[in-house]
Scaffold this motif. Structure first.
Motif, PDB file in Angstrom:
ATOM      1  N   GLY A 122       0.754  -1.124  -0.002  1.00 22.65           N
ATOM      2  CA  GLY A 122       0.164  -0.091   0.171  1.00 22.65           C
ATOM      3  C   GLY A 122       0.779   1.255  -0.052  1.00 22.65           C
ATOM      4  O   GLY A 122       1.994   1.312  -0.055  1.00 22.65           O
ATOM      5  N   LEU A 123       0.208   2.266   0.231  1.00 21.55           N
ATOM      6  CA  LEU A 123       1.060   3.674   0.236  1.00 21.55           C
ATOM      7  C   LEU A 123       1.473   3.973   1.294  1.00 21.55           C
ATOM      8  O   LEU A 123       2.794   3.846   1.709  1.00 21.55           O
ATOM      9  CB  LEU A 123      -0.085   4.680  -0.227  1.00 21.55           C
ATOM     10  CG  LEU A 123       0.319   6.162  -0.214  1.00 21.55           C
ATOM     11  CD1 LEU A 123       1.842   6.332  -0.639  1.00 21.55           C
ATOM     12  CD2 LEU A 123      -0.731   7.007  -0.457  1.00 21.55           C
TER      13      LEU A 123
ATOM     14  N   ASN B  31       3.404  -1.465   3.565  1.00 18.18           N
ATOM     15  CA  ASN B  31       3.137   0.062   2.827  1.00 18.18           C
ATOM     16  C   ASN B  31       4.557   0.268   2.638  1.00 18.18           C
ATOM     17  O   ASN B  31       5.598   0.209   2.969  1.00 18.18           O
ATOM     18  CB  ASN B  31       2.704   1.030   4.101  1.00 18.18           C
ATOM     19  CG  ASN B  31       1.409   0.978   4.190  1.00 18.18           C
ATOM     20  OD1 ASN B  31       0.516   0.980   3.196  1.00 18.18           O
ATOM     21  ND2 ASN B  31       0.796   0.852   5.524  1.00 18.18           N
ATOM     22  N   ALA B  32       4.458   1.096   1.078  1.00 18.77           N
ATOM     23  CA  ALA B  32       5.622   2.013   0.804  1.00 18.77           C
ATOM     24  C   ALA B  32       6.517   2.853   1.850  1.00 18.77           C
ATOM     25  O   ALA B  32       7.559   2.844   1.829  1.00 18.77           O
ATOM     26  CB  ALA B  32       5.263   2.669  -0.469  1.00 18.77           C
ATOM     27  N   VAL B  33       5.544   3.516   2.512  1.00 16.69           N
ATOM     28  CA  VAL B  33       6.040   4.299   3.620  1.00 16.69           C
ATOM     29  C   VAL B  33       5.474   3.924   5.110  1.00 16.69           C
ATOM     30  O   VAL B  33       4.194   3.743   4.931  1.00 16.69           O
ATOM     31  CB  VAL B  33       5.731   6.039   3.199  1.00 16.69           C
ATOM     32  CG1 VAL B  33       6.359   6.527   4.603  1.00 16.69           C
ATOM     33  CG2 VAL B  33       6.262   6.423   1.918  1.00 16.69           C
ATOM     34  N   LYS B  34       6.220   3.510   5.777  1.00 17.85           N
ATOM     35  CA  LYS B  34       5.843   3.089   7.274  1.00 17.85           C
ATOM     36  C   LYS B  34       5.167   4.042   8.035  1.00 17.85           C
ATOM     37  O   LYS B  34       4.568   3.641   8.975  1.00 17.85           O
ATOM     38  CB  LYS B  34       6.904   2.165   7.904  1.00 17.85           C
ATOM     39  CG  LYS B  34       7.463   1.104   6.954  1.00 17.85           C
ATOM     40  CD  LYS B  34       6.632   0.315   6.502  1.00 17.85           C
ATOM     41  CE  LYS B  34       7.213  -1.123   5.828  1.00 17.85           C
ATOM     42  NZ  LYS B  34       7.815  -0.555   4.237  1.00 17.85           N
ATOM     43  N   CYS B  35       5.247   5.419   7.877  1.00 15.86           N
ATOM     44  CA  CYS B  35       4.963   6.433   8.924  1.00 15.86           C
ATOM     45  C   CYS B  35       3.879   7.160   8.212  1.00 15.86           C
ATOM     46  O   CYS B  35       3.649   7.274   7.129  1.00 15.86           O
ATOM     47  CB  CYS B  35       5.962   7.181   9.344  1.00 15.86           C
ATOM     48  SG  CYS B  35       7.128   6.606  10.281  1.00 15.86           S
ATOM     49  N   LEU B  36       2.786   7.550   9.211  1.00 19.64           N
ATOM     50  CA  LEU B  36       1.711   8.628   8.528  1.00 19.64           C
ATOM     51  C   LEU B  36       2.307   9.822   8.084  1.00 19.64           C
ATOM     52  O   LEU B  36       2.948  10.616   8.958  1.00 19.64           O
ATOM     53  CB  LEU B  36       0.827   8.787   9.677  1.00 19.64           C
ATOM     54  CG  LEU B  36      -0.181   9.934   9.474  1.00 19.64           C
ATOM     55  CD1 LEU B  36      -1.287   9.569   8.649  1.00 19.64           C
ATOM     56  CD2 LEU B  36      -0.684  10.348  11.004  1.00 19.64           C
TER      57      LEU B  36
ATOM     58  N   ALA C 142       0.597  -4.526  -5.941  1.00 19.20           N
ATOM     59  CA  ALA C 142       0.880  -2.825  -5.745  1.00 19.20           C
ATOM     60  C   ALA C 142      -0.298  -2.051  -5.902  1.00 19.20           C
ATOM     61  O   ALA C 142      -1.123  -2.084  -6.753  1.00 19.20           O
ATOM     62  CB  ALA C 142       1.817  -2.251  -6.603  1.00 19.20           C
ATOM     63  N   LEU C 143      -0.754  -1.529  -4.752  1.00 14.39           N
ATOM     64  CA  LEU C 143      -2.111  -0.673  -4.691  1.00 14.39           C
ATOM     65  C   LEU C 143      -2.025   0.537  -4.963  1.00 14.39           C
ATOM     66  O   LEU C 143      -1.453   1.491  -4.059  1.00 14.39           O
ATOM     67  CB  LEU C 143      -2.680  -0.813  -3.150  1.00 14.39           C
ATOM     68  CG  LEU C 143      -3.112  -2.489  -3.090  1.00 14.39           C
ATOM     69  CD1 LEU C 143      -3.828  -2.487  -1.433  1.00 14.39           C
ATOM     70  CD2 LEU C 143      -4.004  -3.141  -3.911  1.00 14.39           C
ATOM     71  N   GLY C 144      -2.132   1.168  -6.203  1.00 12.51           N
ATOM     72  CA  GLY C 144      -1.763   2.626  -6.537  1.00 12.51           C
ATOM     73  C   GLY C 144      -0.531   2.834  -7.062  1.00 12.51           C
ATOM     74  O   GLY C 144       0.482   2.148  -7.167  1.00 12.51           O
ATOM     75  N   GLN C 145      -0.300   4.073  -7.748  1.00 13.96           N
ATOM     76  CA  GLN C 145       0.639   4.176  -8.608  1.00 13.96           C
ATOM     77  C   GLN C 145       2.050   4.466  -7.732  1.00 13.96           C
ATOM     78  O   GLN C 145       3.015   4.288  -8.115  1.00 13.96           O
ATOM     79  CB  GLN C 145       0.354   5.459  -9.632  1.00 13.96           C
ATOM     80  CG  GLN C 145       1.620   5.634 -10.436  1.00 13.96           C
ATOM     81  CD  GLN C 145       1.044   6.788 -11.260  1.00 13.96           C
ATOM     82  OE1 GLN C 145       0.353   7.420 -11.314  1.00 13.96           O
ATOM     83  NE2 GLN C 145       2.149   7.031 -12.489  1.00 13.96           N
ATOM     84  N   ILE C 146       1.740   5.032  -6.652  1.00 10.85           N
ATOM     85  CA  ILE C 146       2.923   5.163  -5.916  1.00 10.85           C
ATOM     86  C   ILE C 146       3.607   3.818  -5.196  1.00 10.85           C
ATOM     87  O   ILE C 146       4.707   3.743  -5.110  1.00 10.85           O
ATOM     88  CB  ILE C 146       2.648   6.312  -4.537  1.00 10.85           C
ATOM     89  CG1 ILE C 146       2.211   7.633  -5.337  1.00 10.85           C
ATOM     90  CG2 ILE C 146       3.583   6.270  -3.427  1.00 10.85           C
ATOM     91  CD1 ILE C 146       1.780   8.802  -4.008  1.00 10.85           C
ATOM     92  N   ALA C 147       2.843   3.158  -4.625  1.00 12.60           N
ATOM     93  CA  ALA C 147       3.396   1.765  -4.340  1.00 12.60           C
ATOM     94  C   ALA C 147       3.860   1.057  -5.494  1.00 12.60           C
ATOM     95  O   ALA C 147       4.888   0.375  -5.275  1.00 12.60           O
ATOM     96  CB  ALA C 147       2.064   1.074  -3.824  1.00 12.60           C
ATOM     97  N   HIS C 148       3.253   1.018  -6.706  1.00  9.77           N
ATOM     98  CA  HIS C 148       3.758   0.675  -7.840  1.00  9.77           C
ATOM     99  C   HIS C 148       5.296   1.223  -7.992  1.00  9.77           C
ATOM    100  O   HIS C 148       6.212   0.384  -8.252  1.00  9.77           O
ATOM    101  CB  HIS C 148       2.982   1.010  -9.222  1.00  9.77           C
ATOM    102  CG  HIS C 148       3.752   0.607 -10.427  1.00  9.77           C
ATOM    103  ND1 HIS C 148       3.762  -0.739 -11.165  1.00  9.77           N
ATOM    104  CD2 HIS C 148       4.750   1.411 -11.253  1.00  9.77           C
ATOM    105  CE1 HIS C 148       4.425  -0.709 -12.182  1.00  9.77           C
ATOM    106  NE2 HIS C 148       4.935   0.554 -12.374  1.00  9.77           N
ATOM    107  N   ARG C 149       5.393   2.439  -8.018  1.00 12.96           N
ATOM    108  CA  ARG C 149       6.764   3.092  -8.044  1.00 12.96           C
ATOM    109  C   ARG C 149       7.763   2.676  -6.859  1.00 12.96           C
ATOM    110  O   ARG C 149       8.958   2.403  -7.359  1.00 12.96           O
ATOM    111  CB  ARG C 149       6.637   4.543  -8.144  1.00 12.96           C
ATOM    112  CG  ARG C 149       5.999   5.047  -9.438  1.00 12.96           C
ATOM    113  CD  ARG C 149       5.479   6.543  -9.230  1.00 12.96           C
ATOM    114  NE  ARG C 149       6.588   7.523  -8.897  1.00 12.96           N
ATOM    115  CZ  ARG C 149       6.548   8.752  -8.390  1.00 12.96           C
ATOM    116  NH1 ARG C 149       5.215   9.260  -8.341  1.00 12.96           N
ATOM    117  NH2 ARG C 149       7.570   9.444  -7.911  1.00 12.96           N
TER     118      ARG C 149
END
Length: 227
Positions: free
Chosen positions: A55-56, A110-115, A148-155
């Motif tokens: 995810g993102l 998640n691609a980024v682990k923090c909010l 990959a859920l969404g373009q940012i996760a894909h990248r």
């Protein structure tokens, strides 16, 4: 002569404060919501899974509150229902980190682990967090599937695999072969906005998840030698 084997890179650091903006924001959230997890959110699921869902980032009142990806907000409703329907979850709803739900041959990260503020991580924050995702990807078995859920996760997946961003364009239900033979499947993110605008329907998401299930049940030869 003895040969020393170095430990594999970590897939998660609960004490990470590498991104000052995110660390400061989490401190503010903890002060405003003392009962929230408000810290880096760990991956959830089977450590030996063949399906990795990316995810993102944690949502303010979802994973950032509960400490489990896609748990406690709208985005997780379709995801966990679909996982259960296709045999990846012990039940179709994720309520809290201690609700007893188990994922089967599946892990969510998640691609980024923090909010991030406004749910928008900066490019530098994506890069700083990417070594954890890269380590997760490297730990997957050769027949694994990455969703990959969404373009940012894909990248983020491409970055974690050492691929150029232009190498594999994002598109819903697109399917690619990653280095080592693992499969990458894209989906629009199961956010409230995407589902309510019908950009992503339940049928569309179930179809993507069914494809993940089919690839894991009967892997197709890809003609790519392992790294």
């Amino acid at each position: 002569m003895s040969v020393q084997v170095s430990d594999p890179p970590p897939t998660f650091n609960p004490a990470c404060r590498a991104c000052t903006r995110l660390a400061d924001f989490l401190s503010e959230v903890r002060a405003e919501h003392p009962g929230y997890h408000a810290a880096p959110v760990p991956p959830f699921g089977d450590p030996n899974a063949r399906l990795l869902i990316v995810g993102l980032a944690p949502g303010m009142h979802g994973a950032n509150r509960t400490g489990r990806p896609f748990t406690g907000d709208y985005a997780g409703i379709l995801l966990y229902a679909s996982l259960h329907r296709h045999g990846f979850g012990s039940r179709g709803e994720s309520v809290s980190a201690g609700d007893g739900l188990e994922l089967i041959d599946c892990r969510i990260t998640n691609a980024v682990k923090c909010l991030p503020p406004a749910n928008k991580p900066l490019p530098a924050e994506m890069r700083a967090c990417n070594p954890y995702l890269s380590a997760e990807l490297a730990s997957l078995p050769p027949d694994a599937v990455v969703l990959a859920l969404g373009q940012i996760a894909h990248r983020a997946v491409l970055l974690g695999c050492g691929l150029k961003q232009s190498a594999l364009p994002f598109a819903h239900a697109a399917e690619y072969v990653l280095p080592g033979g693992r499969r990458l499947i894209d989906s629009y993110h199961c956010s409230r906005y995407n589902t309510q605008t019908r950009r992503l329907t339940e049928a569309m998401f179930y179809q993507v998840m069914a494809r993940c299930r089919a690839l894991l049940d009967a892997p197709e030869p890809c003609g790519v030698d392992p790294c």
